[in-house]
Write a protein that holds these residues in place. Structure first.
Motif, mmCIF file in Angstrom:
data_model
loop_
_atom_site.group_PDB
_atom_site.id
_atom_site.type_symbol
_atom_site.label_atom_id
_atom_site.label_comp_id
_atom_site.label_asym_id
_atom_site.label_seq_id
_atom_site.Cartn_x
_atom_site.Cartn_y
_atom_site.Cartn_z
ATOM 1 N N ALA A 629 0.902 -1.312 -0.013
ATOM 2 C CA ALA A 629 -0.094 -0.170 -0.016
ATOM 3 C C ALA A 629 0.949 1.104 0.101
ATOM 4 C CB ALA A 629 -0.792 0.111 1.018
ATOM 5 N N ALA A 630 0.342 2.146 -0.882
ATOM 6 C CA ALA A 630 1.226 3.625 -0.698
ATOM 7 C C ALA A 630 1.397 3.969 0.501
ATOM 8 C CB ALA A 630 0.588 4.370 -1.728
ATOM 9 N N ASP A 631 0.438 3.898 1.611
ATOM 10 C CA ASP A 631 0.635 4.509 2.776
ATOM 11 C C ASP A 631 1.848 3.802 3.657
ATOM 12 O OD1 ASP A 631 -0.266 6.363 5.068
ATOM 13 O OD2 ASP A 631 -1.222 4.441 5.754
ATOM 14 N N LEU A 632 2.124 2.616 3.188
ATOM 15 C CA LEU A 632 3.212 1.997 3.696
ATOM 16 C C LEU A 632 4.544 2.284 3.158
ATOM 17 C CD1 LEU A 632 1.742 -1.455 4.598
ATOM 18 C CD2 LEU A 632 2.010 0.566 6.159
ATOM 19 N N LEU A 633 4.755 3.157 2.519
ATOM 20 C CA LEU A 633 5.903 3.520 1.582
ATOM 21 C C LEU A 633 6.479 4.694 1.967
ATOM 22 C CD1 LEU A 633 5.087 2.122 -1.844
ATOM 23 C CD2 LEU A 633 6.371 1.114 -0.120
ATOM 24 N N THR A 634 5.885 5.515 3.098
ATOM 25 C CA THR A 634 6.183 6.767 3.744
ATOM 26 C C THR A 634 7.453 6.538 4.462
ATOM 27 O OG1 THR A 634 4.937 6.735 5.500
ATOM 28 C CG2 THR A 634 3.948 7.623 3.436
ATOM 29 N N PRO A 635 8.168 7.722 4.747
ATOM 30 C CA PRO A 635 9.360 7.509 5.736
ATOM 31 C C PRO A 635 8.917 7.002 7.041
ATOM 32 C CG PRO A 635 9.507 9.501 4.653
ATOM 33 C CD PRO A 635 8.289 8.985 4.180
ATOM 34 N N ASP A 636 7.898 7.537 7.714
ATOM 35 C CA ASP A 636 7.519 6.899 8.823
ATOM 36 C C ASP A 636 7.156 5.376 8.893
ATOM 37 O OD1 ASP A 636 7.701 9.294 10.324
ATOM 38 O OD2 ASP A 636 5.510 9.756 10.165
ATOM 39 N N ALA A 637 6.316 5.266 7.846
ATOM 40 C CA ALA A 637 6.121 3.696 7.561
ATOM 41 C C ALA A 637 7.445 2.780 7.589
ATOM 42 C CB ALA A 637 5.095 3.604 6.396
ATOM 43 N N GLU A 643 0.798 1.925 11.556
ATOM 44 C CA GLU A 643 0.271 0.712 11.673
ATOM 45 C C GLU A 643 -0.237 0.077 10.475
ATOM 46 O OE1 GLU A 643 -3.303 -1.310 14.568
ATOM 47 O OE2 GLU A 643 -3.111 0.668 14.363
ATOM 48 N N HIS A 644 0.287 -1.397 10.392
ATOM 49 C CA HIS A 644 -0.220 -2.076 9.356
ATOM 50 C C HIS A 644 -1.851 -2.456 9.332
ATOM 51 C CE1 HIS A 644 1.095 -4.924 5.798
ATOM 52 N NE2 HIS A 644 -0.115 -4.843 5.723
ATOM 53 N N VAL A 645 -2.737 -2.031 8.778
ATOM 54 C CA VAL A 645 -4.225 -2.291 9.044
ATOM 55 C C VAL A 645 -4.562 -3.103 7.719
ATOM 56 C CG1 VAL A 645 -4.514 -0.032 10.306
ATOM 57 C CG2 VAL A 645 -4.752 -0.063 7.858
ATOM 58 N N TYR A 646 -6.183 -3.513 7.815
ATOM 59 C CA TYR A 646 -6.650 -4.310 6.898
ATOM 60 C C TYR A 646 -6.663 -3.625 5.559
ATOM 61 C CZ TYR A 646 -9.931 -6.682 3.863
ATOM 62 O OH TYR A 646 -10.473 -7.344 2.936
ATOM 63 N N ALA A 647 -6.886 -2.412 5.465
ATOM 64 C CA ALA A 647 -6.903 -1.570 4.256
ATOM 65 C C ALA A 647 -5.643 -1.628 3.520
ATOM 66 C CB ALA A 647 -7.323 -0.044 4.499
ATOM 67 N N HIS A 648 -4.660 -1.820 4.249
ATOM 68 C CA HIS A 648 -3.225 -1.866 3.483
ATOM 69 C C HIS A 648 -3.245 -3.301 2.595
ATOM 70 C CE1 HIS A 648 -1.661 0.986 6.665
ATOM 71 N NE2 HIS A 648 -1.905 1.656 5.646
ATOM 72 N N ASP A 649 -3.626 -4.497 3.318
ATOM 73 C CA ASP A 649 -3.602 -5.594 2.637
ATOM 74 C C ASP A 649 -4.517 -5.578 1.456
ATOM 75 O OD1 ASP A 649 -1.571 -6.581 4.257
ATOM 76 O OD2 ASP A 649 -2.784 -8.422 4.679
ATOM 77 N N ALA A 650 -5.731 -4.886 1.712
ATOM 78 C CA ALA A 650 -6.721 -5.030 0.648
ATOM 79 C C ALA A 650 -6.125 -4.325 -0.511
ATOM 80 C CB ALA A 650 -7.916 -4.371 1.179
ATOM 81 N N GLU A 651 -5.462 -2.989 -0.167
ATOM 82 C CA GLU A 651 -4.731 -2.317 -1.519
ATOM 83 C C GLU A 651 -3.807 -3.281 -1.949
ATOM 84 O OE1 GLU A 651 -1.739 1.488 -1.995
ATOM 85 O OE2 GLU A 651 -3.301 1.667 -0.460
ATOM 86 N N SER A 652 -3.037 -4.048 -1.472
ATOM 87 C CA SER A 652 -2.135 -5.032 -1.718
ATOM 88 C C SER A 652 -2.693 -6.192 -2.840
ATOM 89 C CB SER A 652 -1.373 -5.794 -0.786
ATOM 90 O OG SER A 652 -0.422 -4.843 -0.001
ATOM 91 N N LEU A 653 -3.707 -6.409 -2.751
ATOM 92 C CA LEU A 653 -4.654 -7.552 -3.276
ATOM 93 C C LEU A 653 -5.242 -6.866 -4.607
ATOM 94 C CD1 LEU A 653 -6.929 -8.965 -0.483
ATOM 95 C CD2 LEU A 653 -5.298 -10.342 -1.950
ATOM 96 N N ILE A 654 -5.326 -5.629 -4.350
ATOM 97 C CA ILE A 654 -5.693 -4.848 -5.699
ATOM 98 C C ILE A 654 -4.600 -4.567 -6.668
ATOM 99 C CG2 ILE A 654 -6.588 -2.574 -6.597
ATOM 100 C CD1 ILE A 654 -8.338 -2.542 -3.974
ATOM 101 N N TRP A 655 -3.330 -4.217 -6.039
ATOM 102 C CA TRP A 655 -2.139 -3.964 -6.849
ATOM 103 C C TRP A 655 -1.720 -5.537 -7.593
ATOM 104 C CZ3 TRP A 655 -1.663 0.527 -8.300
ATOM 105 C CH2 TRP A 655 -1.657 1.504 -7.633
ATOM 106 N N VAL A 656 -1.870 -6.606 -6.873
ATOM 107 C CA VAL A 656 -1.686 -7.962 -7.549
ATOM 108 C C VAL A 656 -2.655 -8.117 -8.788
ATOM 109 C CG1 VAL A 656 -1.891 -10.457 -7.341
ATOM 110 C CG2 VAL A 656 -0.949 -9.114 -5.645
ATOM 111 N N LEU A 657 -3.806 -7.777 -8.578
ATOM 112 C CA LEU A 657 -4.765 -7.878 -9.589
ATOM 113 C C LEU A 657 -4.553 -7.078 -10.725
ATOM 114 C CD1 LEU A 657 -7.867 -8.574 -10.697
ATOM 115 C CD2 LEU A 657 -8.585 -6.437 -9.507
#
Length: 757
Positions: A629-637, A643-657
């Protein structure tokens, strides 16, 4: 990718003593991003990575090395030669080194052999062109090895004449060494290698005298290509200084302290060229070594193992893209280390060497980090160099890092017995289906077929539907502080008993074993680099897990692909609800199997998963950049503060698609003009920017492959929903259920509706 070397060295993990809990002083909410080859090497085939030059990722593996004193390294390696290093105290190890130094001292000072060694070292000092230093260095080492065979040190095994185990140094440059890595083949030219007498002699073992091998044959490039399976170690020689001081008339056993700038080799970058080791001044007019342009991986069909190639002086048949800038010696050494790891199944560590001017540096590399021993001046401090050569001569396969369970000797590929479980495994380690990690640090996952009637006939559990008789083994090095994958799967299987979204959509673990003795913490405790109480933090240990065979989801197209992908989405959601957090969604981790003519989707690989109740563990961040997820690619992340939340994994599933729809045609990876290719080459911040640009602008101008055309509206709707989370001011925080409905369920319902109409 070579142009991005600077970018690849910026993302550093926090210090290894960082606290791991969310309420700690550092405020970590998730584990920090892993760096190095672990990010990409296990996905070479799946993501279609063009690894013409893997140096930037290897640079990450070796740049943040740990340091130890020269004598501490020698003491530990000597103790390992005894076969009982764990039982020796610090004082006993120190005494062992003292005894060894006194035992080799006569070779340094007395008789014709001492004069011969000094003569070769003098020639080394007087020769300032690097390629011309190989022969005198090898002659000095092999002359010493021959004399060391007569030396006995109490506690160290006596020398035994055995052409398979006795080693010598051999010039390797300019003859390339080839090795296959999935669908690529590498070509490397290390300067000098450590090989057995049998390997050095080759097919002419009965025609060549031992003295010829040591003084003549070994000082020239081999006539036939060596194989990485036969190489115990490598030595990378550099000669930036023109004049070196000749050997002294008499040697003592006192350590010669190097200047501060030469004590350790550092990887330094500047704006005018590639990284250079500190304390080195390039010699005016120094010659380039012939292997400068050889550190690359290329399609295996372009190279033929064991075939020599002419190298034209003008390189007219090579493009600038195929001729990457020469990496610094630390990175070159790292590339050779990665090759030696890849050549042997379950190799525990690699010991290699860099020779810079008259200093030799010992590198101990394992799956945790690299450790560099302080410099030994082998010209002025000959006794310590002879002790090092004695160690190399007396080390067995295990001390060189080979795992005796899987490889009693190099090249072994027969049946394997893991005694604790009394299970016979026939490992097909030479199979074309074998997927091997290329790199140094990280999980280093290797997957290959397994044959075992005892395993395949086991009692089936009700939560498994996969009826495939074929098995695969997964060898990998997870962090010891993480919940183990078998423990995670045990909880998953409980959920599968009552949840139909999980039942049949998870991998079937058939058998596993943890090799307790392989913990990477042991060498660090022995060297004083870790406190025994915190030894497991960051350390890794070898596991083997046997699963029923699955098929990559990328082999599917059209509605079969979408149906399997959606099954994985629902399985992932059901597990997250029940507190099992996957957190490592990528194309490699979405699999399928056939059941009554249909493909069933499987959420695979739980070695980086965790239980919600436990919070973040370990020092390795989960995720692969193109799918995070783009939110997990920030310097703080990157620092573990998001925090790694469900929406991040949902976004990953979309990037795989998205990835599969754009880059695969009819179940095969496109051979050229693949969209999103640059995402494989950039660092986290640039990858984040590329994703934002894609969903806001570029998506209008790209088209899916023909076989995935019907899925493209689903992709666009999913990405529209993802874009809505990223406002100019902040990332919108949603409940897990709302994130599922917005990002996945809503677009999928619309897709099904359009399909029906």
């Amino acid at each position: 990718m070579a142009d991005n070397a600077d970018a690849t060295v910026r993302d550093k993990t926090p210090p290894r003593n960082s606290a791991l809990s969310a309420d700690s002083e550092t405020g970590l909410k998730s584990t920090p991003l892993a760096v190095g080859s672990a990010i990409v090497s296990e996905h070479i085939s799946t993501v279609g990575l063009k690894v013409k030059n893997v140096s930037p990722w290897i640079a990450r593996d070796v740049q943040n090395f740990e340091k130890c004193e020269a004598d501490a390294m020698l003491q530990e390696l000597l103790a390992r030669c005894t076969g009982r290093s764990q039982n020796l105290s610090v004082n006993e190890k120190s005494k062992l080194l003292e005894t060894a130094l006194n035992a080799v001292l006569p070779i340094c000072n007395a008789g014709a052999v001492a004069q011969e060694i000094k003569g070769h070292l003098t020639n080394f000092c007087d020769t300032n062109l690097e390629p011309l230093t190989y022969a005198p260095f090898v002659k000095a080492a092999n002359c010493a090895l021959r004399e060391l065979s007569k030396v006995n040190v109490q506690g160290i095994p006596a020398f035994k004449v055995d052409e398979k185990t006795n080693v010598l140094l051999h010039v390797s440059d300019t003859m390339p060494i080839y090795q296959d890595h999935q669908d690529k083949q590498s070509e490397r030219k290390p300067d000098v290698v450590v090989v057995s007498h049998q390997t050095a002699l080759g097919t002419k073992a009965h025609e060549t005298q031992e003295t010829q091998v040591l003084t003549e044959t070994a000082c020239k490039s081999p006539k036939d290509n060596f194989q990485w399976t036969d190489v115990r170690s490598t030595l990378e020689l550099k000669r930036p200084r023109k004049f070196l001081t000749h050997p002294p008339s008499v040697y003592k056993t006192d350590y010669i302290v190097p200047s501060p700038s030469a004590q350790y080799m550092e990887c330094r970058k500047d704006t005018s060229g590639p990284a250079k080791p500190t304390g080195s001044t390039p010699a005016t007019g120094s010659a380039q070594t012939p292997h400068e342009a050889s550190n690359e991986l290329r399609p295996s069909s372009q190279l033929s193992r064991g075939v020599k190639r002419k190298r034209g002086g003008n390189n007219e048949d090579r493009t600038e893209e195929d001729d990457p800038a020469k990496p610094p010696p630390i990175v070159q050494n790292g590339l050779y280390v990665a090759e030696m790891f890849a050549a042997h199944i379950a190799r525990q560590h690699v010991i290699s060497f860099i020779v810079n001017n008259d200093y030799i540096y010992i590198w101990f590399c394992d799956r945790e980090t690299t450790i560099q021993g302080a410099a030994i001046n082998f010209v002025q401090d000959l006794p310590r160099w002879l002790v090092l050569l004695l160690i190399m001569q007396r080390m067995g396969y295990e001390q060189w890092g080979l795992n005796r369970v899987f490889e009693p000797e190099p090249g072994f590929s027969g049946k394997v017995m893991v005694e604790d479980a009394q299970i016979d495994l026939e490992l097909d380690v030479k199979s074309k289906e074998r997927v091997t990690h290329f790199g140094i640090r990280g999980r280093a996952t290797t997957v290959f077929p397994v044959k075992s009637e005892a395993l395949s006939d086991r009692q089936r559990d009700a939560c498994f539907l996969n009826e495939s008789p074929e098995l695969v083994a997964k060898l990998y090095w997870p962090e010891e502080t993480r919940q183990s994958e078998p423990d995670i799967l045990k909880e998953v299987y409980k959920i599968a008993q009552t949840d139909l979204d999980v039942r049949g959509h998870v991998p079937e673990l058939v058998w596993f074993h943890k090799f307790e003795e392989t913990s990477t913490s042991k060498i660090r405790v022995a060297l004083g680099l870790k406190d025994a109480e915190r030894a497991e933090q960051g350390s890794r240990v070898l596991y083997i897990i046997v699963f029923r065979k699955l098929i990559p989801i990328t082999t599917l197209s059209g509605e079969e692909f979408i149906a399997a992908w959606w099954q994985v989405v629902k399985c992932h959601r059901a597990l997250w609800k029940r507190g099992v957090l996957h957190r490592d969604v990528s194309p490699s981790n979405l699999m399928v199997y056939r059941l009554r003519g249909q493909f069933i989707g499987v959420l695979n690989d739980y070695d980086l998963s965790s239980f919600k109740r436990d919070g973040p563990r370990g020092l390795e961040r989960t995720g692969t950049l193109p799918f995070m997820a783009a939110d997990l690619l920030t310097p703080d992340a990157m620092a573990g503060k998001v925090e790694h939340v469900y929406a991040h994994d949902a976004e990953s599933l979309i990037w795989v698609l998205t990835w599969v729809c754009l880059r695969y045609e009819g179940g095969n990876l496109l051979s050229k003009n693949r969209p999103l290719e640059e995402w494989l080459k950039v660092d986290a911040s640039l990858c984040q920017a590329r994703k934002a640009q894609f969903w806001s602008i570029e998506i209008r101008n790209v088209c899916p492959s023909t076989s995935h055309a019907e899925s493209w509206d689903l992709v666009k709707n999913c990405l529209w929903a993802v874009q809505s989370l990223y406002t100019p001011f902040e990332y919108r925080k949603l409940t897990d259920e709302l994130a599922f409905q917005l990002l996945l369920e809503g677009p999928m319902l619309e897709h099904d509706s359009h399909k029906r109409t």
